[in-house]
Design an enzyme around this catalytic site. Structure first.
Site, PDB file in Angstrom:
ATOM      1  N   GLN A  29       0.817  -1.213   0.000  1.00 25.81           N
ATOM      2  CA  GLN A  29       0.000   0.000   0.000  1.00 25.81           C
ATOM      3  C   GLN A  29       0.852   1.265   0.000  1.00 25.81           C
ATOM      4  OE1 GLN A  29      -2.286  -0.984   3.484  1.00 25.81           O
ATOM      5  NE2 GLN A  29      -0.444  -1.491   4.636  1.00 25.81           N
ATOM      6  N   GLU A 104       0.778  -8.591  11.481  1.00 22.23           N
ATOM      7  CA  GLU A 104       0.569  -7.457  10.557  1.00 22.23           C
ATOM      8  C   GLU A 104       1.101  -7.870   9.190  1.00 22.23           C
ATOM      9  OE1 GLU A 104      -0.449  -3.878  10.371  1.00 22.23           O
ATOM     10  OE2 GLU A 104       0.213  -4.381   8.343  1.00 22.23           O
ATOM     11  N   ASP A 135      -0.189 -12.566   6.642  1.00 21.53           N
ATOM     12  CA  ASP A 135      -1.610 -12.317   6.462  1.00 21.53           C
ATOM     13  C   ASP A 135      -2.371 -12.969   7.628  1.00 21.53           C
ATOM     14  OD1 ASP A 135      -4.192 -12.011   5.379  1.00 21.53           O
ATOM     15  OD2 ASP A 135      -4.041 -13.944   4.384  1.00 21.53           O
ATOM     16  N   ASP A 153      -7.723  -5.548  14.565  1.00 22.35           N
ATOM     17  CA  ASP A 153      -7.447  -4.117  14.372  1.00 22.35           C
ATOM     18  C   ASP A 153      -7.085  -3.943  12.908  1.00 22.35           C
ATOM     19  OD1 ASP A 153      -6.742  -1.485  14.606  1.00 22.35           O
ATOM     20  OD2 ASP A 153      -4.996  -1.826  15.876  1.00 22.35           O
ATOM     21  N   SER A 155      -7.700  -2.908   8.669  1.00 19.25           N
ATOM     22  CA  SER A 155      -8.144  -1.803   7.817  1.00 19.25           C
ATOM     23  C   SER A 155      -9.567  -2.074   7.337  1.00 19.25           C
ATOM     24  CB  SER A 155      -7.231  -1.652   6.605  1.00 19.25           C
ATOM     25  OG  SER A 155      -5.962  -2.169   6.841  1.00 19.25           O
TER      26      SER A 155
HETATM   27  N1  AAT Z   1      -4.626   0.894  14.924  1.00 21.15           N
HETATM   28  C1  AAT Z   1      -5.429   1.569  13.980  1.00 21.15           C
HETATM   29  C2  AAT Z   1      -4.954   1.286  12.638  1.00 21.15           C
HETATM   30  C3  AAT Z   1      -5.458   0.335  11.849  1.00 21.15           C
HETATM   31  S1  AAT Z   1      -4.269  -0.373  10.940  1.00 21.15           S
HETATM   32  C4  AAT Z   1      -4.833  -1.716  10.131  1.00 21.15           C
HETATM   33  C5  AAT Z   1      -3.651  -2.549   9.696  1.00 21.15           C
HETATM   34  O1  AAT Z   1      -4.150  -3.787   9.178  1.00 21.15           O
HETATM   35  C6  AAT Z   1      -2.769  -1.962   8.586  1.00 21.15           C
HETATM   36  O2  AAT Z   1      -1.502  -1.720   9.096  1.00 21.15           O
HETATM   37  C7  AAT Z   1      -2.746  -3.037   7.490  1.00 21.15           C
HETATM   38  O3  AAT Z   1      -1.480  -3.177   6.890  1.00 21.15           O
HETATM   39  C8  AAT Z   1      -3.151  -4.274   8.287  1.00 21.15           C
HETATM   40  N2  AAT Z   1      -3.758  -5.358   7.502  1.00 21.15           N
HETATM   41  C9  AAT Z   1      -4.584  -5.257   6.436  1.00 21.15           C
HETATM   42  N3  AAT Z   1      -4.915  -6.479   5.968  1.00 21.15           N
HETATM   43  C10 AAT Z   1      -4.301  -7.388   6.784  1.00 21.15           C
HETATM   44  C11 AAT Z   1      -4.249  -8.807   6.818  1.00 21.15           C
HETATM   45  N4  AAT Z   1      -4.919  -9.533   5.917  1.00 21.15           N
HETATM   46  N5  AAT Z   1      -3.515  -9.406   7.785  1.00 21.15           N
HETATM   47  C12 AAT Z   1      -2.833  -8.666   8.701  1.00 21.15           C
HETATM   48  N6  AAT Z   1      -2.836  -7.315   8.715  1.00 21.15           N
HETATM   49  C13 AAT Z   1      -3.561  -6.678   7.772  1.00 21.15           C
HETATM   50  C14 AAT Z   1      -6.927   0.069  11.744  1.00 21.15           C
HETATM   51  C15 AAT Z   1      -7.566   1.188  11.028  1.00 21.15           C
HETATM   52  C16 AAT Z   1      -9.076   1.202  10.957  1.00 21.15           C
HETATM   53  C17 AAT Z   1      -9.476   2.153   9.837  1.00 21.15           C
HETATM   54  C18 AAT Z   1     -10.765   2.807  10.024  1.00 21.15           C
HETATM   55  N7  AAT Z   1     -11.127   3.681   8.914  1.00 21.15           N
END
Ligand code: AAT
Length: 277
Positions: A29, A104, A135, A153, A155
């Site tokens: 990203q 993450e 993942d 937590d 995205s």
């Molecule tokens: N602590 C608040 C921030 C977040 S971050 C969400 C994280 O999820 C990102 O760093 C992204 O890289 C990670 N992510 C995305 N897909 C996956 C996956 N499949 N496995 C592991 N990690 C992942 C949350 C924000 C909320 C937004 C609200 N608008």
């Protein structure tokens, strides 16, 4: 002077003035680090605000503490997503915690957070924390019957995190929890993302016996009204009680015992969204 807009829908957005912008393209990203006069430093992934120095405590406290408190003795905790470290920081405030796994997908988010957001990521170096760059969906396949609390937590449900909002994924979450385990997920805005919100709730209720929804006010997330869905098979989340001294020992700025007491007090229009059609 530069203005950054997060497009909340096709028709509405949030515009914030930034004095400085750094841009990094990771494998997954586009990462922006903005300096903003109003919200302090801001982390943006693919155009979507993930966290800001000014309001991150609200989201991270409200995501972590209810589930941690509803578990009698949380020792092993998994955070999926959350590479900024804010949720891990809150989890570590609970004295019973022995192990926090952070899964993450994008290592660059962790590197950037440790460099530019030390007040959020500072606890990622704690010896109880183990980081997995993977993942979340794949990670859970190998972990059965292990965690006391799993915190999603992640995205918004587009791209790499779409799978983290599916029934199959919640089944894996359930299998990875110990018997009296609890999971909680950030589940979007009931006002501007009604479909995501309802979908997450309906998938989670297919998998877990006890499910509850609660809200918090997060100024930089779409509409400000943000939802969290908490679920467990063995803990009746809607009537879980907690020793007040456990709450008082947490150093928080938003979450408190009064909020915990009426955690599931939902506005009527949100209750209606959760009724089966
Ligand atoms: N602590 C608040 C921030 C977040 S971050 C969400 C994280 O999820 C990102 O760093 C992204 O890289 C990670 N992510 C995305 N897909 C996956 C996956 N499949 N496995 C592991 N990690 C992942 C949350 C924000 C909320 C937004 C609200 N608008």
């Amino acid at each position: 002077m530069l203005w950054f807009t997060e497009h909340w829908t096709e028709n509405v957005g949030l515009t914030v003035r930034a004095t400085e912008v750094k841009r990094i393209q990771s494998k997954y990203q586009e990462i922006l680090i903005l300096d903003t006069p109003e919200f302090g430093k801001m982390l943006v992934l693919d155009g979507l605000i993930q966290t800001t120095e000014k309001d991150e405590f609200i989201y991270h406290e409200m995501l972590a503490h209810p589930a941690m408190l509803m578990h009698k003795k949380p020792e092993r905790v998994l955070v999926i997503g959350g590479g900024d470290g804010g949720t891990v920081r809150e989890v570590l405030k609970h004295e019973t915690v022995k192990e926090v796994h952070l899964c993450e997908i994008d290592e660059e988010v962790i590197i950037v957070s440790e460099k530019y957001f030390p007040s959020i990521a500072g606890k990622l170096k704690d010896p109880r924390v183990k980081i997995f760059i993977e993942d979340g969906n794949r990670f859970l396949e190998e972990k059965k019957d292990y965690y006391d609390v799993i915190i999603m937590d992640s995205s918004d449900p587009v791209g790499a995190s779409e799978v983290l909002f599916s029934e199959d994924f919640y089944k894996k979450v359930k299998q990875s929890l110990r018997k009296d385990g609890i999971m909680v997920a950030q589940t979007e805005s009931p006002v501007l993302q009604e479909n995501y919100f309802k979908k997450a709730y309906s998938q989670i209720t297919k998998v877990f016996r006890n499910v509850g929804v609660y809200l918090a006010y997060v100024p930089t997330y779409p509409s400000g009204m943000w939802s969290f869905t908490i679920a467990s098979d063995y803990v009746d989340v809607s009537s879980a009680s907690v020793n007040k001294s456990r709450i008082d020992r947490l150093e928080t700025r938003y979450f408190c015992d009064k909020i915990f007491d009426c955690l599931f007090a939902l506005p009527k229009f949100v209750q209606d969204m959760l009724k089966k059609p």
